[in-house]
Design a protein around this motif. Structure first.
Motif, PDB file in Angstrom:
ATOM      1  N   ASN A  40       1.090  -0.695  -0.370  1.00  0.00           N
ATOM      2  CA  ASN A  40       0.056   0.275   0.183  1.00  0.00           C
ATOM      3  C   ASN A  40       0.852   1.249   0.238  1.00  0.00           C
ATOM      4  O   ASN A  40       0.660   2.058  -0.686  1.00  0.00           O
ATOM      5  CB  ASN A  40      -0.882  -0.218   1.432  1.00  0.00           C
ATOM      6  N   LEU A  41       1.986   1.146   0.331  1.00  0.00           N
ATOM      7  CA  LEU A  41       2.241   2.705   0.731  1.00  0.00           C
ATOM      8  C   LEU A  41       3.571   2.639  -0.640  1.00  0.00           C
ATOM      9  O   LEU A  41       3.457   3.599  -1.333  1.00  0.00           O
ATOM     10  CB  LEU A  41       3.756   1.769   1.979  1.00  0.00           C
ATOM     11  N   MET A  42       3.631   1.597  -1.373  1.00  0.00           N
ATOM     12  CA  MET A  42       4.378   1.421  -2.913  1.00  0.00           C
ATOM     13  C   MET A  42       3.796   2.482  -3.447  1.00  0.00           C
ATOM     14  O   MET A  42       4.167   3.072  -4.521  1.00  0.00           O
ATOM     15  CB  MET A  42       4.918   0.398  -2.856  1.00  0.00           C
ATOM     16  N   ILE A  43       2.354   1.824  -3.738  1.00  0.00           N
ATOM     17  CA  ILE A  43       1.381   2.506  -4.498  1.00  0.00           C
ATOM     18  C   ILE A  43       0.980   3.392  -4.090  1.00  0.00           C
ATOM     19  O   ILE A  43       1.486   4.583  -4.911  1.00  0.00           O
ATOM     20  CB  ILE A  43       0.509   1.212  -4.315  1.00  0.00           C
ATOM     21  N   GLY A  44       1.017   3.636  -2.748  1.00  0.00           N
ATOM     22  CA  GLY A  44       0.570   5.273  -2.328  1.00  0.00           C
ATOM     23  C   GLY A  44       1.772   6.807  -2.736  1.00  0.00           C
ATOM     24  O   GLY A  44       0.939   7.503  -3.362  1.00  0.00           O
ATOM     25  N   GLU A  49      -4.413   8.719  -6.635  1.00  0.00           N
ATOM     26  CA  GLU A  49      -5.543   8.177  -7.266  1.00  0.00           C
ATOM     27  C   GLU A  49      -4.878   6.850  -7.397  1.00  0.00           C
ATOM     28  O   GLU A  49      -6.263   5.995  -7.964  1.00  0.00           O
ATOM     29  CB  GLU A  49      -5.101   8.961  -8.655  1.00  0.00           C
ATOM     30  N   SER A  50      -3.764   6.364  -7.572  1.00  0.00           N
ATOM     31  CA  SER A  50      -3.682   5.212  -7.512  1.00  0.00           C
ATOM     32  C   SER A  50      -4.168   4.123  -6.284  1.00  0.00           C
ATOM     33  O   SER A  50      -4.165   2.749  -6.710  1.00  0.00           O
ATOM     34  CB  SER A  50      -2.090   4.503  -7.634  1.00  0.00           C
ATOM     35  N   ILE A  51      -3.806   4.566  -5.144  1.00  0.00           N
ATOM     36  CA  ILE A  51      -4.647   3.907  -3.686  1.00  0.00           C
ATOM     37  C   ILE A  51      -6.025   3.860  -3.965  1.00  0.00           C
ATOM     38  O   ILE A  51      -6.290   2.614  -4.200  1.00  0.00           O
ATOM     39  CB  ILE A  51      -4.323   4.618  -2.683  1.00  0.00           C
ATOM     40  N   ALA A  52      -6.394   5.084  -4.992  1.00  0.00           N
ATOM     41  CA  ALA A  52      -8.004   4.380  -4.752  1.00  0.00           C
ATOM     42  C   ALA A  52      -8.279   3.006  -6.314  1.00  0.00           C
ATOM     43  O   ALA A  52      -9.226   3.049  -5.642  1.00  0.00           O
ATOM     44  CB  ALA A  52      -8.538   5.597  -5.395  1.00  0.00           C
ATOM     45  N   ALA A  53      -8.011   3.605  -7.176  1.00  0.00           N
ATOM     46  CA  ALA A  53      -7.882   2.511  -8.108  1.00  0.00           C
ATOM     47  C   ALA A  53      -7.643   1.213  -7.808  1.00  0.00           C
ATOM     48  O   ALA A  53      -8.667  -0.203  -8.026  1.00  0.00           O
ATOM     49  CB  ALA A  53      -6.915   3.681  -9.238  1.00  0.00           C
ATOM     50  N   VAL A  54      -6.164   0.911  -6.964  1.00  0.00           N
ATOM     51  CA  VAL A  54      -6.229  -0.522  -6.583  1.00  0.00           C
ATOM     52  C   VAL A  54      -7.224  -0.604  -5.425  1.00  0.00           C
ATOM     53  O   VAL A  54      -7.791  -1.891  -5.398  1.00  0.00           O
ATOM     54  CB  VAL A  54      -4.540  -0.300  -6.112  1.00  0.00           C
ATOM     55  N   GLY A  55      -8.138   0.074  -4.942  1.00  0.00           N
ATOM     56  CA  GLY A  55      -8.452  -0.032  -3.718  1.00  0.00           C
ATOM     57  C   GLY A  55     -10.099  -0.634  -4.241  1.00  0.00           C
ATOM     58  O   GLY A  55     -10.286  -1.404  -3.603  1.00  0.00           O
ATOM     59  N   SER A 132      -9.125   3.300 -15.212  1.00  0.00           N
ATOM     60  CA  SER A 132      -8.270   3.084 -16.018  1.00  0.00           C
ATOM     61  C   SER A 132      -7.545   2.357 -15.720  1.00  0.00           C
ATOM     62  O   SER A 132      -6.983   0.639 -15.651  1.00  0.00           O
ATOM     63  CB  SER A 132      -7.604   4.188 -17.141  1.00  0.00           C
ATOM     64  N   GLU A 133      -7.111   2.623 -14.872  1.00  0.00           N
ATOM     65  CA  GLU A 133      -5.797   1.648 -13.386  1.00  0.00           C
ATOM     66  C   GLU A 133      -6.548   0.786 -13.004  1.00  0.00           C
ATOM     67  O   GLU A 133      -5.929  -0.319 -13.008  1.00  0.00           O
ATOM     68  CB  GLU A 133      -5.366   2.996 -12.474  1.00  0.00           C
ATOM     69  N   SER A 134      -7.775   1.372 -12.398  1.00  0.00           N
ATOM     70  CA  SER A 134      -7.947  -0.201 -11.679  1.00  0.00           C
ATOM     71  C   SER A 134      -8.917  -1.450 -12.796  1.00  0.00           C
ATOM     72  O   SER A 134      -8.623  -2.085 -12.746  1.00  0.00           O
ATOM     73  CB  SER A 134      -9.453   0.336 -11.657  1.00  0.00           C
ATOM     74  N   ALA A 201      -0.193  -5.826  -9.859  1.00  0.00           N
ATOM     75  CA  ALA A 201      -1.070  -6.728 -10.647  1.00  0.00           C
ATOM     76  C   ALA A 201      -0.616  -7.850 -11.263  1.00  0.00           C
ATOM     77  O   ALA A 201      -0.531  -9.644 -10.511  1.00  0.00           O
ATOM     78  CB  ALA A 201      -1.692  -6.557 -11.425  1.00  0.00           C
ATOM     79  N   LEU A 202       0.618  -7.679 -11.460  1.00  0.00           N
ATOM     80  CA  LEU A 202       2.174  -8.767 -12.202  1.00  0.00           C
ATOM     81  C   LEU A 202       2.228  -9.623 -10.528  1.00  0.00           C
ATOM     82  O   LEU A 202       1.893 -11.241 -11.206  1.00  0.00           O
ATOM     83  CB  LEU A 202       2.990  -8.234 -12.743  1.00  0.00           C
ATOM     84  N   ALA A 203       2.679  -8.368  -9.687  1.00  0.00           N
ATOM     85  CA  ALA A 203       3.469  -9.481  -8.958  1.00  0.00           C
ATOM     86  C   ALA A 203       2.939 -10.337  -7.614  1.00  0.00           C
ATOM     87  O   ALA A 203       2.399 -11.252  -7.368  1.00  0.00           O
ATOM     88  CB  ALA A 203       4.287  -8.090  -8.064  1.00  0.00           C
TER      89      ALA A 203
END
Length: 453
Positions: A40-44, A49-55, A132-134, A201-203
């Motif tokens: 979460n920190l790495m995505i943060g 926007e990236s945190i929200a997309a993955v969430g 798009s990212e989600s 996602a790939l990880a």
């Protein structure tokens, strides 16, 4: 003196049985939550926007996970009671049946993730970057759903047969791989391409493949009491399916309705804005780190309950249940204190706007109010009632408190009154209070103790 010695020995036996099962689960969940927070920190670092997309993307996996958890929790009732009665022939039938039914559910979610992700993700946000990212995240991680379900089934079966150490090891390796690859693929470290959200996602996909491989090798390649041929796994017949569904269907419905309710919660939070939704996601990630003690105790309680019912030792079960309830309450109080102490040091690791940081800190402070009650509710519903085979009452307690109390209050607070996210979270606490009022009399009645095998 003899009475005191007997009590002391009984306590030693109880704690030995409990923590032999609970500690590996606690360690596994702690590592999972810790590494999820690191992810979460790495995505943060890529932005809110990236945190929200993955969430948002993980809401689909959340729904799938809870349905799979419900299905496998139903299977675990049979696994633990058959293990207690040492009937491994039937245990393997129900192991195979759980895998087949779970596989069908997993393929349904895979279809959603790969074919129509835009339709699902657009329900949460119309922000072009978030959407798009989600979608990019889902179209990669969706390939892992089938393997994840098979891994869940093997994990529940191993725990139910007091082999909790094995899933702990597979989880350590899988999560460690996930975190390392996240660092490499999100940021483009060590010569890897910088893929950002798609890298996360790939990880995740690679890590789940590795975890499945380890579990499959331990269960079906090495000599294990669960080792079964394909013929044994598929030897179940219509009466087995009927018996399974009577017990497991309420658990599956329970988790499905509960997960749908949480999706409504998150939909309501998302409509309060990207900052509010990011704060909720971070709060959830951090609190999961501290909930590992409860999850470990509750899972151990379910296994112990099933094993003792399988053996026919009901009096010992009643004694153990009382002890576990007291222990769970005090663990809840301790957890609340830990969250209050650690919330700001942990939040300092996140790259957030000051307003989002303050909101998240407020949410973490509020959540401590309900932690002891929430721990008791999880113990009653997931640990004792399900482990005891009383799955219909678990369904009633969970569904009634969530859909008739929690969901209406949160939805009205967020969507109609547009209250600050802190007040909306407070509204969700009514669900836990009502659930405890429903569950405690059932526990006292001992009607939750049912032999099903």
């Amino acid at each position: 003196m003899q009475m005191n010695t007997k009590i002391s020995l009984d306590n030693q036996k109880f704690y030995k049985v409990l923590f032999t099962i609970a500690l590996p689960i606690i360690v596994q969940n702690f590592l999972s939550s810790s590494l999820n927070m690191v992810d979460n920190l790495m995505i943060g670092n890529l932005g809110e926007e990236s945190i929200a997309a993955v969430g948002q993307a993980n809401q689909l996996f959340f729904l799938f996970t809870l349905m799979s958890f419900g299905l496998n929790s139903g299977g675990a009732i049979f696994f633990s009671q058959y293990h207690g009665s040492e009937d491994y022939k039937n245990l393997k039938k129900y192991l195979g049946m759980t895998m087949v039914i779970g596989g069908i559910i997993a393929l349904f979610f895979t279809f959603i993730a790969l074919v129509i992700p835009e339709k699902i993700m657009s329900l949460y946000s119309q922000d072009p970057k978030v959407l798009s990212e989600s979608v990019n995240y889902l179209r990669i991680v969706g390939f892992s759903y089938l393997l994840s379900n098979l891994s869940f089934t093997m994990i529940f079966a191993l725990r139910s047969t007091t082999q909790a150490f094995v899933p702990m090891i597979s989880s350590i390796i899988g999560l460690g791989t996930n975190t390392f690859l996240n660092y490499c693929l999100i940021n483009g470290a060590f010569g890897f391409p910088r893929l950002e959200v798609r890298g996360a996602a790939l990880a995740t996909l690679i890590a789940r493949i590795i975890e499945f491989g380890i579990l499959f090798y331990i269960v079906f390649v090495k000599k294990n009491i669960l080792n079964a041929s394909l013929k044994e796994l598929l030897s179940f017949r219509k009466p087995n399916i009927s018996k399974y569904l009577i017990v497991a269907a309420p658990v599956l419905l329970n988790e499905t309705f509960w997960s749908l309710g949480i999706l409504v919660y998150n939909y309501s939070y998302a409509k309060l804005g990207v900052s509010a939704f990011a704060a909720i996601q971070i709060q959830n990630t951090i609190t999961q780190l501290f909930y590992v003690f409860s999850f470990g105790i509750c899972n151990a309680a379910a296994i112990i309950t099933g094993n003792l019912i399988g053996k026919g030792d009901i009096e010992t079960l009643k004694i153990y249940a009382r002890k576990i309830i007291r222990l769970t309450f005090f663990i809840g109080l301790g957890t609340s204190v830990l969250i209050l102490i650690a919330r700001n040091p942990i939040l300092s690791l996140y790259k957030l706007e000051e307003s989002t940081r303050e909101t998240t800190s407020n949410l973490l402070s509020l959540i401590t109010i309900m932690v002891p009650i929430r721990f008791l509710n999880v113990l009653f519903v997931v640990g004792l009632f399900r482990g005891g085979g009383d799955t219909r009452y678990s369904l009633f307690a969970e569904t009634a408190s969530l859909w008739f109390v929690g969901v209406p209050m949160v939805s009205i607070a967020a969507l109609y009154f547009r209250l600050p996210v802190e007040y909306v979270l407070l509204c969700s606490f009514a669900e836990e209070i009502v659930k405890l009022i429903i569950c405690y009399p059932r526990y006292r009645s001992h009607k939750w103790i049912r032999r099903i095998v």
